[in-house]
Enzyme design. Structure first.
Site, PDB file in Angstrom:
ATOM      1  N   CYS A  41      -4.452   9.802   5.712  1.00  4.84           N
ATOM      2  CA  CYS A  41      -4.930   9.005   5.241  1.00  4.84           C
ATOM      3  C   CYS A  41      -5.839   9.465   4.011  1.00  4.84           C
ATOM      4  O   CYS A  41      -6.067   8.938   2.950  1.00  4.84           O
ATOM      5  CB  CYS A  41      -5.449   8.008   5.883  1.00  4.84           C
ATOM      6  SG  CYS A  41      -4.689   7.517   7.473  1.00  4.84           S
ATOM      7  N   HIS A  69       0.779   0.023   7.314  1.00  2.00           N
ATOM      8  CA  HIS A  69       0.738   1.467   7.082  1.00  2.00           C
ATOM      9  C   HIS A  69       1.782   2.035   8.064  1.00  2.00           C
ATOM     10  O   HIS A  69       1.935   1.804   9.401  1.00  2.00           O
ATOM     11  CB  HIS A  69      -0.369   2.228   7.212  1.00  2.00           C
ATOM     12  CG  HIS A  69      -1.480   1.937   6.029  1.00  2.00           C
ATOM     13  ND1 HIS A  69      -2.636   2.052   5.813  1.00  2.00           N
ATOM     14  CD2 HIS A  69      -1.095   0.894   4.889  1.00  2.00           C
ATOM     15  CE1 HIS A  69      -3.124   1.656   4.685  1.00  2.00           C
ATOM     16  NE2 HIS A  69      -2.119   0.738   4.147  1.00  2.00           N
ATOM     17  N   ASP A  81       0.892  -1.178  -0.034  1.00  2.00           N
ATOM     18  CA  ASP A  81      -0.200  -0.067  -0.015  1.00  2.00           C
ATOM     19  C   ASP A  81       1.004   1.189  -0.208  1.00  2.00           C
ATOM     20  O   ASP A  81       2.024   1.232   0.558  1.00  2.00           O
ATOM     21  CB  ASP A  81      -1.028  -0.123   1.449  1.00  2.00           C
ATOM     22  CG  ASP A  81      -2.175  -0.792   1.194  1.00  2.00           C
ATOM     23  OD1 ASP A  81      -2.340  -1.416   0.109  1.00  2.00           O
ATOM     24  OD2 ASP A  81      -3.041  -0.612   1.954  1.00  2.00           O
TER      25      ASP A  81
END
Ligand SMILES: N[C@@H](Cc1ccc(O)cc1)C(=O)O
Ligand SMILES: NC(=[NH2+])NCCC[C@H](N)C(=O)O
Length: 375
Positions: free
Chosen positions: A359, A249, A203
Site C-alpha cells: 500500500c 482493495h 481505487d
C-alpha cells in the site's frame, strides 16, 4: 527534482524493481470519519462504529504514533535503497489541511498509501477516482513526480473525478451480503447533485497486475463503471473481473509473488480468481501472534482500519526477494523455506493507518513487459 529518467514501465508485481514511490505521513494526526470514510472501511470498523460522525468527525491520532510510523517508513526507504532501488517521495503534505468542496468539507489525508489512488499500467500512469472525500486531492502531492515521468515519455491519464456527493457511493456489496450500512451513512451532511446518482469510483489498489492481465475487483456499480473505463482505455490489456472478492482493495487478499505462486488470504478466495490462477501454488498466511499488533485503547482508539491480514501486503523486489514486516516472523520463515530472500522491515502501526508495504508504495519501474503469464 526527480531524474525524469525514461518514464514509467511497470506491468506486474514481481519482476526486478528499479524505481518506486514511497508514501509519506507527516501530519497524519487524524482520521476524518465522515460518511465516505465509514462506508469505505465499514468491513473493518463496523464493530466499533458509534456515533462519532456528524458535526466533528475528526478522530485524533497521537503524535507519538505518527512519529513511530515515520520511523518505520524511513526504515522501508533505507531497505529499498539498500537493495539498489531508486526511491522517490511525494511532496510533503501541509498540516491540518481542510478541503472544502461545493458539496462537503473534509480534512485532507497525507499521501501515505500511494498504491490506492494510482495504477501504473506499463508506461501509463492512471490516476483513479477516490472513494474517500479526504483523499480527493492526495495525488496532487505526487504530481511533481508524475510530470517527470510524463516528460520522460510516459502517458498520464485520469479517471473522471467523482463529486462524491451524498448519492455517489454504492452499498450494493454489503446489501448483497445482507449487511445494513445505515450506521455508516447516518448523519450525512454532504449535498448531492440532481440527476447524478452513483458515480465512477475506484481505487488503484483494487487491481493486481500480471503483465497483460490485470485482476480488477468489482464489488458494486461504482467499480463496474471503472472497469468499463479501463477496458475502453486499454484495449490491448485483459482485465479480469473479480466479482466482489472484497469490499474494495485486494492487496491483503491476493498477492502474486511470481508467475505460478501467490499469497492468498484463505482458500475461499480461490473461486474468485481466473481459472489459470486457480492452478497456481498458494502460500496461505501462517497463524500469527496477535500481540504483535499494538493496542490503541490507551489512546481511546479502538478502530483497527486494516485486518490482521495486512501483513501479507508485501512488496517484491524481484522473483526471489520480498520485503516483509519483521513483526510477522511466521511469514518470513515460510517464505525463506520456499527459497525467498526476505528483507525484514519493521512496521508497527499497519492496522491504525491501514497499509502495509504494498500500500505504501507505487512501483513505477520494473523489468517486466506486457507478458502473457496466464497463457
Ligand atoms: N476492507 C478494506 C478496507 C481498507 C482499505 C484500505 C486500507 O488502507 C485499509 C482498509 C480492505 O480489505 O482492503
Ligand atoms: N492498498 C491498501 N491500502 N490496501 C490495504 C488493504 C487493507 C485491507 N482492507 C485489510 O483490512 O487487510
Amino acid at each position: 527534482m526527480t531524474d525524469p529518467a525514461s518514464g514509467a514501465n511497470s506491468f506486474d508485481e514481481w519482476t526486478r524493481l528499479s524505481q518506486v514511490i514511497v508514501g509519506r505521513a507527516e501530519y497524519y494526526t487524524a482520521h476524518d470519519l465522515d460518511t465516505s470514510w465509514r462506508l469505505f472501511f465499514f468491513d473493518n470498523v463496523a464493530p466499533t462504529l458509534g456515533n462519532e460522525g456528524g458535526a466533528d468527525p475528526l478522530l485524533a491520532i497521537p503524535e507519538q504514533l505518527v512519529d513511530e510510523l515515520n520511523e518505520d517508513i524511513a526504515g522501508l526507504v533505507d531497505a529499498l535503497t539498500g537493495c539498489g532501488v531508486s526511491v522517490l517521495r511525494p511532496a510533503t503534505p501541509g498540516k491540518n489541511v481542510d478541503i472544502c468542496s461545493p458539496l462537503w468539507n473534509a480534512r485532507a489525508t497525507p499521501p501515505l498509501n500511494v498504491r490506492d489512488q494510482t495504477i501504473v499500467l506499463g508506461n501509463t500512469i492512471v490516476e483513479t477516482a477516490p472513494h474517500v472525500r479526504s483523499r480527493i486531492f492526495e495525488n496532487d502531492l505526487l504530481k511533481p513526480l508524475f510530470y517527470s515521468y510524463f516528460e520522460g515519455g510516459s502517458n498520464w491519464l485520469s479517471m473522471p473525478r467523482p463529486a462524491l456527493g451524498r448519492d455517489s457511493l454504492d452499498d450494493a456489496y454489503f446489501r448483497r451480503l445482507g449487511i445494513d450500512v445505515s450506521r455508516a451513512t447516518e448523519g450525512e451532511t454532504a449535498l448531492g447533485i440532481d440527476g447524478l446518482g452513483l458515480e465512477l469510483v475506484f481505487d488503484g489498489a483494487q487491481c493486481m497486475r500480471l503483465g497483460r492481465d490485470v485482476l480488477v475487483n468489482v464489488a458494486n456499480r461504482n467499480h463496474e463503471l471503472a472497469l468499463r473505463w479501463l477496458t475502453v482505455n486499454f484495449p490491448h490489456m485483459r482485465f479480469h473481473r473479480l466479482d466482489g472478492i472484497a469490499d474494495n482493495h485486494i492487496d491483503s487478499v491476493v498477492v502474486p509473488l511470481r508467475p505460478g505462486l501467490m499469497l492468498l488470504r484463505s482458500p475461499k478466495y480461490l473461486a474468485f480468481l481466473p481459472k489459470e490462477m486457480q492452478a497456481w501454488d498458494v502460500i496461505y498466511p501462517p497463524e500469527t501472534d496477535e500481540s504483535t499488533f499494538p493496542k490503541y485503547d490507551d489512546f481511546g482508539f479502538v478502530i483497527p482500519i486494516a485486518s490482521r491480514y495486512i501483513d501479507i501486503n508485501v512488496l517484491s523486489i524481484d522473483e526471489e526477494t520480498v520485503v516483509v514486516n519483521s513483526h510477522y516472523p511466521e511469514l518470513i520463515s515460510v517464505l525463506e523455506g520456499r527459497g525467498f530472500t526476505v528483507v525484514p522491515v519493521r512496521h508497527r502501526h499497519r492496522r491504525l493507518f491501514g497499509g502495509g508495504f504494498h500500500c505504501f508504495t507505487l512501483d513505477t519501474v520494473r523489468a517486466g513487459g506486457c507478458e502473457d503469464y496466464l497463457g
